[in-house]
Design an enzyme around this catalytic site. Sequence first.
Site, PDB file in Angstrom:
ATOM      1  N   HIS A 147       0.829  -1.204   0.000  1.00 43.28           N
ATOM      2  CA  HIS A 147       0.000   0.000   0.000  1.00 43.28           C
ATOM      3  C   HIS A 147       0.864   1.254   0.000  1.00 43.28           C
ATOM      4  CE1 HIS A 147      -3.378   2.655   0.751  1.00 43.28           C
ATOM      5  NE2 HIS A 147      -4.183   1.631   0.577  1.00 43.28           N
ATOM      6  N   HIS A 148       0.427   2.259  -0.783  1.00 40.02           N
ATOM      7  CA  HIS A 148       1.186   3.510  -0.879  1.00 40.02           C
ATOM      8  C   HIS A 148       1.169   4.283   0.444  1.00 40.02           C
ATOM      9  CE1 HIS A 148       3.481   6.409  -2.923  1.00 40.02           C
ATOM     10  NE2 HIS A 148       2.894   6.356  -4.108  1.00 40.02           N
ATOM     11  N   ALA A 149       0.246   3.964   1.340  1.00 41.80           N
ATOM     12  CA  ALA A 149       0.260   4.604   2.656  1.00 41.80           C
ATOM     13  C   ALA A 149       1.481   4.189   3.450  1.00 41.80           C
ATOM     14  CB  ALA A 149      -1.002   4.239   3.427  1.00 41.80           C
ATOM     15  N   VAL A 151       4.674   3.139   1.917  1.00 42.54           N
ATOM     16  CA  VAL A 151       5.955   3.445   1.272  1.00 42.54           C
ATOM     17  C   VAL A 151       5.755   4.350   0.072  1.00 42.54           C
ATOM     18  CG1 VAL A 151       7.059   1.255   1.930  1.00 42.54           C
ATOM     19  CG2 VAL A 151       5.825   1.420  -0.238  1.00 42.54           C
ATOM     20  N   ASN A 322       6.057   8.069   3.173  1.00 37.31           N
ATOM     21  CA  ASN A 322       6.047   8.856   1.947  1.00 37.31           C
ATOM     22  C   ASN A 322       6.712  10.204   2.173  1.00 37.31           C
ATOM     23  OD1 ASN A 322       4.199   7.598  -0.369  1.00 37.31           O
ATOM     24  ND2 ASN A 322       3.341   7.019   1.615  1.00 37.31           N
TER      25      ASN A 322
END
Length: 507
Positions: A147-149, A151, A322
């Site tokens: 999940h982009h949350a 990395v 991020n």
Amino acid sequence: MRQLSGLDATFLYLETPEMPMHVGAMHLLELPAGHRGRYVNDLRRHIAARLPATPVLRRRLWWMPLNMANPAWVDAEPDLNEHIVEIRLPSGSARRADARTLMEEQVSLLHPVLLDRHRPLWKMHVIEGLPRSAAGRKQVGLVTQLHHAAVDGQAAVALANVLFDLTPEPRDIEIRPSRRTRTFRLDMVEMLRGALSHEAVQVARIVRDLPATLGTVAGTARSVLSAKNLLGQGSGNVTLAPATPMNATVTPARAFAAASVPLAELKTLVRAHGATLNDGVLMLCSSALRTYLQQRGALPRKSLVAAVPISLREAGDTRADNQASMSLVSLGTHLADPAKRLAHIRAATGAMKSTMGRMKSILPTDFPSIGVPWLIEAAASLYGKAKAAERLPQVANVVISNVPGPQVPLYLAGARVRSNHPTSIVVHGLALNITVQSFDAAMDFGLMADAAALPDVRALAQAVDAALDELRTLPVPAAPAAVKPGPVSRKRPASRAAAPKKKPRAG
């Protein structure tokens, strides 16, 4: 308690069935000669040994009461039988298509499936039933999802550095025992206290940094206007994007395609034209998009604009979060002459760097979050249902991301990694994402598209190869001839020679 930053949590709030917010990669793996057994079991044992060194794989979300603020990460023990799964292709698939095509089909099917938010936000799919390699060895595919949350691109590369090896024999990882007390759940008081404390810190930081922020913004605005005047109208990065098939409301279906170009050759070609590797990537994307849209009678007279992620991460920072922002680059697709198009891209990236160089220090990755979850989730839902992407002007047509990767051969659980094509996110209004990563001796392109907007995205991937051919035939500008110094004159300057002599002063 570690609460998610505002930027990390935004990827959770934006996620809908139409917009999955996980990233990953499509790998083709070649197993060693004489390999026996199921590779999925090899991979599970390998990941189990590396888990102590990968905190991002050992945490899950813990939501705030009523979802009033950003959630927090808590410890979790992943069930590797659930997170690493095997998919067997139907019998005869290997005779029907090549390995890359079969893998592209699997990515298109798997990518729309949302990750389970009750578990750590990652998954790996081992694809069995691919044709053998040219050397006659068994091949398996691997589709990873994270999940982009959790990395960004650079953090994913740091994670890969832990999981992958430089030799077929996995190396020993030094595991330092943690003294931190594990937290598997948070009580109500702890959650509220942590959320309010985080809120107070963010407000205090904004107030403290406000004078410097305003000064930087004002200076950057002056720089942008100067660059626009220098480059000319349409060459800068401060113009709205034209309408294209990519600027559409996305559906739950995806279409994925991959392409690869030789890394060393691309470096040599762009260096000969005084360009950077990133300029070369943008040039290949620009030429491919121009060809693709022109063949379909959809090429705008105005240049396409790319949304280009930029890293805000300090050197050596490998935290799993991020730290990135977004800039805009004009792609010069309105220019038929490839030499002029490359010059246009060089000028546009130069303008972007001069602007973002100042702004990077003040771009926020965290901000106050109380009430933000409701606001962002409602706005994202309304934007999609109202089909605002087709009604409102867009600032960009496509996302193009270039992530530096390892330029050496890699192995995973004893298998040689033959390709590493990134898989990324499309959102309403940006139905195409091209993410590129250097790996071993290649630049691997991953083209993720909404299946309704670009069902034939494979044709666009094939246009990348044609774009490289175009770059190969581009005349290399001649180096300026050296100016030979002329003979040195020993005569006195005429002005001095003609000057009248002073008469002696009378005593």
